[in-house]
Scaffold this active site. Structure first.
Site: not given
Ligand code: IMP
Length: 432
Positions: A40-41, A130, A310, A240, A307, A225, A13-16, A144
């Site tokens: 989420g971009h 998520t 943060r 993740t 939603g 991420q 969520d840095e604003g990529k 596999r």
């Molecule tokens: P997962 O990727 O859904 O398995 O989630 C694992 C962790 O990564 C959780 O803490 C999520 O909130 C976080 N996470 C996954 N994707 C994002 C992202 O794009 N932005 C911020 N946090 C993320």
């Protein structure tokens, strides 16, 4: 032709999205190499806001080709929703404009159910996923037995593979997690039917990428991420399930290790995190409310995918320096500087106290348990009252802003080349 990489320096969520959108103007191929629709971009163009989870945000530029590499796990339903949303905004995503690797894995409804059941079973140790099936899809890949996009091209075996997987998941869901049974046959029929559209987009992406590079095409690799969520280098186990760092571009796109011209590290001017896990500089006071916003604006700190509000805190320079080293970051793009306007003092963390020792660099593997024991040491610099949103040139930035940037550069050893001061495309100040 060298590759450029845009990579997140924090917990996502840095604003990529907006940075990739900006850089896409000068690149022909925009390639994602990891993750799935957990990302989420957000891209704001004029009064249009595009929220993308899967398709590279550079697709909004008509001259680009978007690539989803083999390192991804792809939810076909999300892809369909994004096609629809983009089409409604006048962006048509044809198979010529979007290449999906035949070796990318598919996320099925069964994976999502499993993700949610596993997360619930973790109780207090929840990761805060998520719930999009990311972890289970990568587990099946490693075990596999996953379903790859290329399987769609062999209809005879595809249906059988899907059914076998759903039967296995059903057993796990009921026997291990005591969840309601799914109907593997009807779920498989529906999934096979719903995924037919994908076949037209499936391509030997690795070979196409190698050819594109030989032909001198300009490639921008877009990480999803952030570094601190990386499966190996992040705050394990609160991470993740993919490689979120610049290193992932080679295995996640199927290309050889070759020249990377720039690794652009994207970081907010403060720190945020969604989900569980250590966050040394987290704030819970009025400043947290100030930084997070109310949720009334699209840029307030609420997750694009879930939603969820943060978690927010002061910028952690120890973690930023770590992320820079892990990625080989060559420059920083600092986002959301405008959000800090109005604070009297800006704090930043330059070290930790841990077991009666002072730490200025991470001497640990970013393990969650180790990081939990780190108490942040703060320094501060004067804030500013000016609204930065109308500013478009570096010289016009107020002195305290320049001082804050200088501190970051000095501590981290790489230049800050761009700063964003608002959500829209033009709200970026280039140093040159
Ligand atoms: P997962 O990727 O859904 O398995 O989630 C694992 C962790 O990564 C959780 O803490 C999520 O909130 C976080 N996470 C996954 N994707 C994002 C992202 O794009 N932005 C911020 N946090 C993320």
């Amino acid at each position: 032709m060298p590759i450029r990489v845009a990579v997140g320096m924090q917990w996502g969520d840095e604003g990529k999205g907006r940075v990739v959108d900006l850089l896409s103007e000068n690149h022909e191929i925009i390639a994602r190499f990891n993750g799935g629709d957990n990302a989420g971009h957000t891209v704001t163009v004029g009064n249009q806001i595009f929220k993308l989870h899967l398709i590279p945000s550079g697709i909004v530029h008509p001259h680009t080709i978007g690539v989803l590499g083999n390192g991804l796990v792809i939810n076909p339903n999300t892809l369909l929703e994004e096609f629809k949303m983009l089409k409604e905004s006048g962006v048509v995503v044809s198979p010529e404009r979007l290449w999906i690797s035949d070796a990318a894995h598919l996320i099925t409804p069964a994976h999502r159910l499993l993700d949610q059941a596993q997360e619930a079973a973790r109780g207090k140790g929840q990761i805060g996923t998520t719930g999009r099936g990311i972890g289970p899809a990568y587990v099946d890949k490693s075990a596999r037995r996953g379903i790859r996009a290329g399987d769609l091209l062999n209809p005879d075996t595809y249906s059988q593979k899907v059914l076998t997987l759903f039967n296995e998941v059903n057993k796990t869901l009921t026997d291990l997690y005591h969840q309601a049974a799914i109907n593997p046959i009807s779920m498989a029929d529906e999934f096979v039917r719903q995924t037919q559209f994908l076949a037209a987009y499936v391509k030997p992406v690795s070979a196409l990428m190698r050819k594109a590079l030989k032909d001198g095409k300009t490639v921008l690799a877009e990480a999803a991420q952030g570094t601190l969520l990386d499966l190996d280098q992040g705050t394990y186990p609160f991470v993740t399930s993919s490689c979120t760092t610049a290193a992932g571009i080679f295995s996640g796109l199927g290309i050889g290790v070759q020249q990377v011209d720039k690794i652009i590290g994207i970081t907010k001017s403060f720190q945020t995190r969604v989900g569980s896990g250590p966050f040394p500089t987290e704030l819970f006071d009025d400043t947290a409310t100030f930084l997070r916003g109310t949720g009334a604006n699209p840029w307030d700190e609420f997750g694009t995918t879930t939603g969820r509000p943060r978690r927010v805190g002061w910028l952690d320079l120890v973690l930023l320096k770590y992320a820079i080293e892990i990625n080989g970051t060559t420059e920083l793009f600092l986002t959301k500087m405008d959000v800090l306007s109005g604070l009297d003092q800006i704090k930043f963390c330059t070290g930790y106290r841990r077991n009666n020792q002072l730490l200025s660099e991470l001497d640990l593997s970013c393990d969650a348990a180790d990081l939990e024991t780190c108490i942040p040491i703060y320094e501060s610099t004067p804030g500013w009252k000016e609204d930065l949103r109308p500013i478009r040139s570096w010289q016009d930035l107020p002195q305290p802003v320049l001082r804050y940037i200088e501190i970051i550069e000095h501590y981290c050893g790489v230049p800050v080349t761009q700063v964003s001061v608002g959500p829209e495309r033009s709200a970026v100040i280039n140093r040159r």
